[in-house]
Design an enzyme around this catalytic site. Structure first.
Site, mmCIF file in Angstrom:
data_model
loop_
_atom_site.group_PDB
_atom_site.id
_atom_site.type_symbol
_atom_site.label_atom_id
_atom_site.label_comp_id
_atom_site.label_asym_id
_atom_site.label_seq_id
_atom_site.Cartn_x
_atom_site.Cartn_y
_atom_site.Cartn_z
ATOM 1 N N THR A 94 40.965 40.724 38.641
ATOM 2 C CA THR A 94 40.238 39.482 38.350
ATOM 3 C C THR A 94 39.005 39.302 39.248
ATOM 4 O OG1 THR A 94 42.418 38.503 37.998
ATOM 5 C CG2 THR A 94 40.583 37.017 37.934
ATOM 6 N N GLY A 134 49.481 37.703 37.372
ATOM 7 C CA GLY A 134 49.399 36.488 36.573
ATOM 8 C C GLY A 134 50.728 35.808 36.326
#
Ligand code: GLY
Length: 293
Positions: free
Chosen positions: A170, A223
């Protein structure tokens, strides 16, 4: 203007890639000067990180477990309550730009082919984000999963420790204009081991990102673990209660208790309020920082 801008290249990103994060922070500041929009600043900064193939977002995103597909997630949010996200979007250069377009639509999140179709309606062209490095990383993933059939490798996959497999996780940016306006953005190619259709924390409000009247928090890491803890919202609430962004971010990491030292969940947090910033991470993480005095 006493702006504060922090960017990250994902937990796991080499600190030596900080030049890319600093470039993104500078682009964000330049945009803030020109537009006075914290949201525009966050979007432009995030797009610079997406265009840097060293990071796992936009160009350079991870391949899915099939070795062919890239599905990307991104979100933008500001302290006026604007939010937009895309999940599992394919064949676009900058998912964050599509997330911004979604924030101006009646919807909050679009996923899969619908998100890609939405992008095309706005004349966002076809773009293949696969890089040779992403293919190399996939080879490692494939080796680890062996050649067993789905039920076997899926089982084995679930037992794998949280490897980053040589990639980072990310990209993200948090922006304060020093006048009480905040915005953030995040974008990702996902984790190392992902089925097609899997969605991480990045586009989920309160998990990968949260922005309120007191600040902004953007998270990076595995996540599934971030979503379970609604990490960004929890850290934001600490900031809203008057705790400094640094202490709040440090507290956020304590929510991830390692089972064994070797299995620490990779997590990173960046946050700002009107006067300060915080950065906390379990593994190395490239960052860019601008704090005007
Ligand atoms: N943090 C990115 C992801 O889990 O997809």
């Amino acid at each position: 203007m006493k702006a504060i801008i922090v960017t990250h290249g994902g937990v796991g990103s080499p600190v030596s890639h900080g030049d890319g994060c600093q470039k993104a922070a500078e682009e964000a500041l330049d945009t803030l000067r020109k537009t006075s929009s914290v949201l525009q600043a966050a979007v432009r900064g995030a797009a610079v990180l997406e265009d840097d193939p060293r990071f796992n977002a936009g160009t350079g995103s991870n391949l899915r477990i099939d070795g062919k597909t890239i599905e990307m997630d991104a979100a933008v949010m500001d302290s006026d309550g604007n939010f937009g996200a895309v999940a599992g979007i394919q064949m676009v250069k900058n998912p964050v730009l599509v997330a911004e377009l979604v924030s101006k639509s009646p919807h909050l999140m679009l996923c899969g082919p619908g998100a890609t179709e939405f992008a095309r309606r706005y004349k966002i062209p076809w773009y293949n984000p696969i890089t040779p490095k992403a293919r190399e990383r996939y080879k490692k993933v494939k080796k680890n999963l062996s050649k067993r059939r789905l039920p076997y490798w899926a089982k084995r996959w679930l037992n794998l420790p949280y490897h980053l497999e040589g990639c980072s996780d990310t990209i993200g940016i948090v922006v304060s204009d020093g006048k009480g306006n905040f915005a953030g953005a995040g974008s990702t190619g996902g984790t190392s081991y992902m089925l097609r259709g899997r969605i991480g924390d990045t586009p989920i409000i309160g998990s990968g990102i949260y922005v309120g009247k007191k600040g902004v928090v953007v998270s990076t890491g595995i996540g599934e673990e971030i979503i379970r803890r609604m990490l960004s919202k929890e850290v934001y609430e600490k900031i809203a209660s008057g705790i400094s962004p640094q202490k709040a971010s440090d507290w956020g990491l304590t929510l991830f208790k390692p089972q064994k030292p070797a299995n620490i969940t990779p997590v990173g947090i960046i946050a700002v309020n009107k006067t300060d910033y915080g950065i906390s991470n379990t593994h190395q993480m490239a960052v860019g920082i601008i704090k005007q005095s």
